[in-house]
Write a protein that holds these residues in place. Structure first.
Motif, PDB file in Angstrom:
ATOM      1  N   ASP A 161       0.833  -1.212   0.000  1.00 11.36           N
ATOM      2  CA  ASP A 161       0.000   0.000   0.000  1.00 11.36           C
ATOM      3  C   ASP A 161       0.862   1.254   0.000  1.00 11.36           C
ATOM      4  O   ASP A 161       0.553   2.235  -0.696  1.00 11.36           O
ATOM      5  N   LYS A 162       1.949   1.237   0.788  1.00 11.12           N
ATOM      6  CA  LYS A 162       2.865   2.372   0.822  1.00 11.12           C
ATOM      7  C   LYS A 162       3.481   2.609  -0.556  1.00 11.12           C
ATOM      8  O   LYS A 162       3.618   3.748  -1.010  1.00 11.12           O
ATOM      9  N   PHE A 163       3.865   1.527  -1.214  1.00  8.48           N
ATOM     10  CA  PHE A 163       4.442   1.637  -2.551  1.00  8.48           C
ATOM     11  C   PHE A 163       3.440   2.282  -3.513  1.00  8.48           C
ATOM     12  O   PHE A 163       3.793   3.187  -4.281  1.00  8.48           O
ATOM     13  N   LEU A 164       2.189   1.823  -3.485  1.00  9.10           N
ATOM     14  CA  LEU A 164       1.173   2.363  -4.382  1.00  9.10           C
ATOM     15  C   LEU A 164       0.880   3.829  -4.080  1.00  9.10           C
ATOM     16  O   LEU A 164       0.532   4.595  -4.997  1.00  9.10           O
ATOM     17  N   MET A 165       1.022   4.250  -2.836  1.00 10.57           N
ATOM     18  CA  MET A 165       0.873   5.673  -2.489  1.00 10.57           C
ATOM     19  C   MET A 165       1.935   6.506  -3.201  1.00 10.57           C
ATOM     20  O   MET A 165       1.651   7.575  -3.746  1.00 10.57           O
ATOM     21  N   HIS A 166       3.179   5.998  -3.197  1.00 15.01           N
ATOM     22  CA  HIS A 166       4.268   6.718  -3.867  1.00 15.01           C
ATOM     23  C   HIS A 166       4.068   6.731  -5.381  1.00 15.01           C
ATOM     24  O   HIS A 166       4.454   7.702  -6.053  1.00 15.01           O
ATOM     25  N   VAL A 167       3.486   5.651  -5.925  1.00 23.25           N
ATOM     26  CA  VAL A 167       3.197   5.617  -7.361  1.00 23.25           C
ATOM     27  C   VAL A 167       2.265   6.764  -7.734  1.00 23.25           C
ATOM     28  O   VAL A 167       2.437   7.416  -8.781  1.00 23.25           O
ATOM     29  N   ARG A 168       1.285   7.016  -6.865  1.00 25.34           N
ATOM     30  CA  ARG A 168       0.340   8.116  -7.141  1.00 25.34           C
ATOM     31  C   ARG A 168       0.982   9.486  -6.926  1.00 25.34           C
ATOM     32  O   ARG A 168       0.732  10.423  -7.687  1.00 25.34           O
ATOM     33  N   LYS A 169       1.820   9.609  -5.897  1.00 27.56           N
ATOM     34  CA  LYS A 169       2.399  10.907  -5.553  1.00 27.56           C
ATOM     35  C   LYS A 169       3.598  11.291  -6.406  1.00 27.56           C
ATOM     36  O   LYS A 169       3.794  12.458  -6.736  1.00 27.56           O
ATOM     37  N   GLN A 170       4.435  10.318  -6.739  1.00 29.77           N
ATOM     38  CA  GLN A 170       5.678  10.621  -7.462  1.00 29.77           C
ATOM     39  C   GLN A 170       5.949   9.534  -8.520  1.00 29.77           C
ATOM     40  O   GLN A 170       6.959   8.819  -8.438  1.00 29.77           O
ATOM     41  N   GLN A 205       7.054   9.477 -11.526  1.00 31.26           N
ATOM     42  CA  GLN A 205       8.243   9.554 -12.366  1.00 31.26           C
ATOM     43  C   GLN A 205       9.551   9.560 -11.579  1.00 31.26           C
ATOM     44  O   GLN A 205      10.624   9.669 -12.173  1.00 31.26           O
ATOM     45  N   LYS A 206       9.466   9.440 -10.264  1.00 30.39           N
ATOM     46  CA  LYS A 206      10.696   9.406  -9.478  1.00 30.39           C
ATOM     47  C   LYS A 206      11.373   8.048  -9.639  1.00 30.39           C
ATOM     48  O   LYS A 206      10.716   7.004  -9.572  1.00 30.39           O
ATOM     49  N   PRO A 207      12.696   8.032  -9.847  1.00 26.77           N
ATOM     50  CA  PRO A 207      13.395   6.738  -9.934  1.00 26.77           C
ATOM     51  C   PRO A 207      13.248   5.935  -8.647  1.00 26.77           C
ATOM     52  O   PRO A 207      13.479   6.457  -7.562  1.00 26.77           O
ATOM     53  N   PHE A 208      12.834   4.693  -8.798  1.00 24.93           N
ATOM     54  CA  PHE A 208      12.738   3.782  -7.657  1.00 24.93           C
ATOM     55  C   PHE A 208      13.939   2.842  -7.645  1.00 24.93           C
ATOM     56  O   PHE A 208      14.588   2.659  -6.626  1.00 24.93           O
ATOM     57  N   ILE A 209      14.252   2.254  -8.823  1.00 27.40           N
ATOM     58  CA  ILE A 209      15.379   1.322  -8.932  1.00 27.40           C
ATOM     59  C   ILE A 209      16.305   1.777 -10.054  1.00 27.40           C
ATOM     60  O   ILE A 209      15.851   2.121 -11.151  1.00 27.40           O
ATOM     61  N   TYR A 255      14.306   2.618 -13.385  1.00 27.92           N
ATOM     62  CA  TYR A 255      12.924   2.153 -13.292  1.00 27.92           C
ATOM     63  C   TYR A 255      12.204   3.057 -12.299  1.00 27.92           C
ATOM     64  O   TYR A 255      12.517   3.057 -11.105  1.00 27.92           O
ATOM     65  N   THR A 256      11.247   3.832 -12.789  1.00 30.67           N
ATOM     66  CA  THR A 256      10.507   4.737 -11.916  1.00 30.67           C
ATOM     67  C   THR A 256       9.496   3.961 -11.077  1.00 30.67           C
ATOM     68  O   THR A 256       9.240   2.770 -11.327  1.00 30.67           O
ATOM     69  N   TYR A 257       8.907   4.641 -10.110  1.00 36.51           N
ATOM     70  CA  TYR A 257       7.854   4.009  -9.313  1.00 36.51           C
ATOM     71  C   TYR A 257       6.724   3.533 -10.223  1.00 36.51           C
ATOM     72  O   TYR A 257       6.158   2.454 -10.032  1.00 36.51           O
ATOM     73  N   GLN A 258       6.397   4.327 -11.235  1.00 33.04           N
ATOM     74  CA  GLN A 258       5.335   3.937 -12.163  1.00 33.04           C
ATOM     75  C   GLN A 258       5.745   2.743 -13.009  1.00 33.04           C
ATOM     76  O   GLN A 258       4.928   1.837 -13.254  1.00 33.04           O
ATOM     77  N   ASP A 317       5.420  -0.340 -10.925  1.00 35.40           N
ATOM     78  CA  ASP A 317       3.992  -0.615 -10.705  1.00 35.40           C
ATOM     79  C   ASP A 317       3.381  -1.308 -11.921  1.00 35.40           C
ATOM     80  O   ASP A 317       2.684  -2.330 -11.799  1.00 35.40           O
ATOM     81  N   LYS A 318       3.660  -0.782 -13.113  1.00 40.67           N
ATOM     82  CA  LYS A 318       3.072  -1.349 -14.330  1.00 40.67           C
ATOM     83  C   LYS A 318       3.618  -2.745 -14.622  1.00 40.67           C
ATOM     84  O   LYS A 318       2.871  -3.651 -15.001  1.00 40.67           O
ATOM     85  N   ARG A 319       4.916  -2.914 -14.474  1.00 41.89           N
ATOM     86  CA  ARG A 319       5.524  -4.225 -14.730  1.00 41.89           C
ATOM     87  C   ARG A 319       4.992  -5.268 -13.744  1.00 41.89           C
ATOM     88  O   ARG A 319       4.693  -6.406 -14.117  1.00 41.89           O
ATOM     89  N   SER A 320       4.849  -4.886 -12.483  1.00 35.31           N
ATOM     90  CA  SER A 320       4.327  -5.831 -11.484  1.00 35.31           C
ATOM     91  C   SER A 320       2.860  -6.141 -11.739  1.00 35.31           C
ATOM     92  O   SER A 320       2.400  -7.261 -11.493  1.00 35.31           O
ATOM     93  N   SER A 321       2.113  -5.162 -12.276  1.00 35.01           N
ATOM     94  CA  SER A 321       0.710  -5.426 -12.629  1.00 35.01           C
ATOM     95  C   SER A 321       0.622  -6.420 -13.771  1.00 35.01           C
ATOM     96  O   SER A 321      -0.285  -7.266 -13.818  1.00 35.01           O
ATOM     97  N   ARG A 322       1.568  -6.342 -14.722  1.00 37.96           N
ATOM     98  CA  ARG A 322       1.610  -7.322 -15.806  1.00 37.96           C
ATOM     99  C   ARG A 322       1.796  -8.733 -15.245  1.00 37.96           C
ATOM    100  O   ARG A 322       1.141  -9.688 -15.678  1.00 37.96           O
TER     101      ARG A 322
END
Length: 553
Positions: free
Chosen positions: A73-82, A84-88, A95-98, A101-106
């Motif tokens: 849930d915390k991760f998905l909050m960051h996906v909504r807030k930021q 385009q911020k690099p996560f990895i 790899y941005t937060y988005q 999120d999209k790859r894991s949804s796949r």
């Protein structure tokens, strides 16, 4: 001209006020002096405990609001807030937060459409450090599945044992580890579907990579992973097997949330860039590292495998400010040839465990003013310590306030019988300060122990009953600790016979079992010894005694 009431008091009042202010100032100076003399760590302890209370209150507020917030849930909050911020950052790719999120949804949609997996099912994951490890982990979490992290170094009997013990419905394997699974494929339970992150796969294995290319990246309904209880299983993380074959420690949602607060508690922020070269299949890399980045909303530089020669180049290239370590990692860095500009970096914090005092000092002298944040904790344990003062060699500090939140005891231990010492009334006894004792922690509703998946016997073996009174239950960490006169805690030794190998605790019994499989071996005894001229602790090298026909060779 001064306005009304602006004049200083005059007459007999002025000397009295001046005397009072002087006395107050002197008193404050005296109190400050006494505090530093008698309680030199008061403010360090105070701010640390304030963070502990803050973390607890935040979880309680979520509960009172009826919100059971998880790491996902915390991760998905960051996906909504930021978004385009690099996560990895991995091998130069961002790899941005988005993106994550999209790859894991796949991944989630592949299993929704091409498998019979349902909420609560277990899926085993055998992968090296790479972004797809996180994509698969989060994708399965979005379906409410429990993910079992398999150690990518183990093979054959140990690997089969781990897979069978967590009873998965499916197994996902990375492309570079596919041969490892092919070796044991005929021995796997028939009801386990095997998925590989590779396009061309042998018969009997499904290509996850191929199906991902056509899968939807739309959001997975929240109902699939909404937590009904924070004490439900989230992950299975295998211990290193200090008393035999690896055991699958049950990690619940609450434990994952607490672990994710570790980097924040040490002072990391969302602006930090955190370097993770520790394996993600262990709790340090996954719960503290990746989970900690999510708690902060920070960026992680993920390394496939630790490299002493590339470490500082990576730190400079990616502007790393925090890195995770184990003791061996810092020792390997100190063994590298010296070169110019070793203090020319932005690293300010290092978080980890197991660094020796001599290596700690050498590391700081050589690489600059980096705050070493040493901690202690077992994957399955219900007790942890954090060295918030920077005291060299210590794993943490505990006073009476600390013990209100993290209750523990150090009890007398019989090294010959390999068991706690009990008095004539069968009660255990606490050691004095400065004496080594077995670290135990009470098991209760506030500090539960969730045990091992599919292994009730091993779960019960980790518990000590009737320790100080009838009916009490304590978690046995298996670690010997010392508490000094200033209440600092130091790791002393580990009970049981183990040795270290590339950052792993290896049970000598496991090695003996493998050697004993040879039909001409009559008896095998494996133990760790100190080897002159070799680095590491006193049990890092394996020695094997083998008897053939009653004769030791």
């Amino acid at each position: 001209m001064a306005g009304p009431g602006s004049e200083l008091p005059s007459g007999p009042v002025a000397p009295m006020l001046l005397s009072w202010l002087t006395g107050l100032g002197a008193g404050m100076v005296f109190l400050s002096f006494m505090q530093k003399l008698l309680y030199p760590y008061f403010w360090d302890d105070f701010w640390y405990l304030l963070k502990v209370v803050h973390c607890g209150l935040r979880l309680e507020m979520y509960r009172l609001k009826g919100e059971l917030v998880t790491v996902l849930d915390k991760f998905l909050m960051h996906v909504r807030k930021q978004p385009q911020k690099p996560f990895i950052i991995y091998e130069g790719d961002i790899y941005t937060y988005q993106d994550v999120d999209k790859r894991s949804s796949r991944v989630a949609h592949v299993f929704l459409n091409h498998s019979t997996l349902k909420r609560g099912d277990t899926v085993a994951l055998l992968m090296s450090n790479e972004p797809d490890f996180i994509h698969v982990w989060f994708g399965l979490a979005k379906l409410g599945c429990v993910v079992a992290f398999l150690n990518s170094n183990i093979r054959y009997v140990s690997l089969l044992h781990c897979i069978r013990s967590c009873e998965p419905r499916a197994l996902v394997v990375g492309a570079d580890l596919l041969e490892t699974i092919e070796e044991i494929l005929p021995s796997l339970p028939a009801d386990i579907s095997v998925w590989a992150m590779k396009e061309s796969v042998p018969q009997g294995i499904i290509s996850l990579k191929e199906k991902l290319s056509t899968a939807s990246d739309s959001q997975v309904p929240h109902s699939h992973h909404a937590a009904s209880n924070l004490k439900t299983p989230y992950l299975y993380i295998f211990t290193s097997g200090t008393t035999g074959l690896p055991k699958a420690a049950v990690i619940c949602q609450l434990q994952a949330m607490k672990s994710s607060a570790g980097l924040w508690a040490f002072g990391c922020t969302s602006n930090d860039i955190i370097y993770i070269s520790l394996p993600l299949y262990h709790s340090a890399g996954s719960l503290l590292g990746i989970g900690g980045c999510i708690e902060l909303g920070a960026t992680c530089v993920l390394k496939k495998k630790f490299s002493a020669s590339q470490f500082w180049n990576d730190c400079k290239k990616y502007n790393v400010t925090v890195f995770q370590y184990i003791g061996e990692l810092c020792r390997y860095l100190c063994k590298q040839p010296k070169r110019e500009g070793e203090k020319d970096h932005r690293v300010r914090l290092a978080v980890g465990n197991g660094i020796r005092s001599d290596v700690w000092r050498e590391f700081l002298d050589r690489f600059g003013n980096i705050k070493m944040c040493e901690l202690y904790g077992a994957t399955e344990g219900n007790i942890c310590f954090m060295n918030h003062t920077g005291k060299i060699g210590s794993v943490g500090r505990a006073n009476f306030l600390h013990k209100l939140f993290f209750a523990f005891d150090l009890i007398k231990y019989d090294f010959q019988k390999d068991e706690p010492i009990r008095n004539e009334h069968s009660w255990c006894s606490r050691v004095k300060k400065g004496e080594p004792g077995l670290l135990i922690s009470p098991v209760n509703a506030k500090n539960p122990f969730f045990g091992y998946a599919g292994n009730r016997k091993q779960t019960e073996k980790k518990l000590l009953c009737d320790v100080f009174k009838k009916g009490d239950v304590y978690f046995n960490t298996g670690d010997l600790m010392v508490q000094d006169q200033e209440n600092f805690l130091y790791f002393w030794d580990r009970i049981g016979d183990t040795f270290r190998w590339k950052g792993e605790n290896i049970a000598t019994t496991e090695v003996a079992d493998i050697v004993g499989m040879l039909d001409f071996i009559q008896d095998t005894n494996v133990y760790g010894v100190a080897v002159p001229g070799k680095d590491g602790n006193n049990r890092n090298i394996q020695t094997t005694e083998i008897s053939v026909g009653g004769r030791r060779i």
